[in-house]
Write an enzyme that holds these catalytic residues in place. Structure first.
Site, PDB file in Angstrom:
ATOM      1  N   CYS A  85       1.007  -1.151  -0.157  1.00  0.00           N
ATOM      2  CA  CYS A  85       0.536   0.320  -0.164  1.00  0.00           C
ATOM      3  C   CYS A  85       0.689   1.594  -0.227  1.00  0.00           C
ATOM      4  O   CYS A  85       1.465   1.614   0.870  1.00  0.00           O
ATOM      5  CB  CYS A  85      -0.770  -0.002   1.331  1.00  0.00           C
ATOM      6  SG  CYS A  85      -2.275   1.388   1.738  1.00  0.00           S
ATOM      7  N   CYS A 125      -0.440   4.139   2.520  1.00  0.00           N
ATOM      8  CA  CYS A 125       0.617   3.561   3.803  1.00  0.00           C
ATOM      9  C   CYS A 125       2.104   3.585   4.032  1.00  0.00           C
ATOM     10  O   CYS A 125       1.841   4.248   4.879  1.00  0.00           O
ATOM     11  CB  CYS A 125       0.246   1.705   3.818  1.00  0.00           C
ATOM     12  SG  CYS A 125      -1.305   1.860   4.054  1.00  0.00           S
TER      13      CYS A 125
END
Length: 108
Positions: free
Chosen positions: A33, A36
């Site tokens: 991600c 993230c």
């Protein structure tokens, strides 16, 4: 993880988050991600700045599917503040550190 964040698994979620003495910010994330990874340094800094007032925990959703399912995590990053074992605030998506801190301050 680091001195300012703690890795939490499905098996340790109850003890590390729900039974924690103070509030816990849980970051639901994954290695793949991009957003993230963008907020990870800010969460490290927040963990240091809020030490003693807030614990920052990270749950990798790929290796720990139970907690994200239980708390309705549909996209990542998802941040949830837990107080007294209950979710009290939720934020989805990457935000700048200043906005993350404002959201955390409202939640505490």
């Amino acid at each position: 993880m680091s001195a300012n964040t703690v890795a939490v698994s499905d098996s340790s979620f109850d003890a590390d988050v729900l039974k924690s003495e103070g509030p816990v910010l849980v970051d639901f994330w994954a290695e793949w991600c991009g957003p993230c990874k963008m907020i990870a340094p800010a969460l490290e800094e927040i963990g240091a700045e809020y030490q003693g007032r807030l614990k920052v925990a990270k749950v990798n959703i790929d290796s720990n599917p139970e907690a994200p399912t239980k708390y309705g995590v549909r996209s990542i990053p998802t941040l949830i503040v837990f107080k007294d074992g209950k979710p009290v605030a939720q934020q989805m998506g990457a935000l700048p550190k200043s906005q993350l801190k404002a959201w955390i301050d409202q939640s505490l």
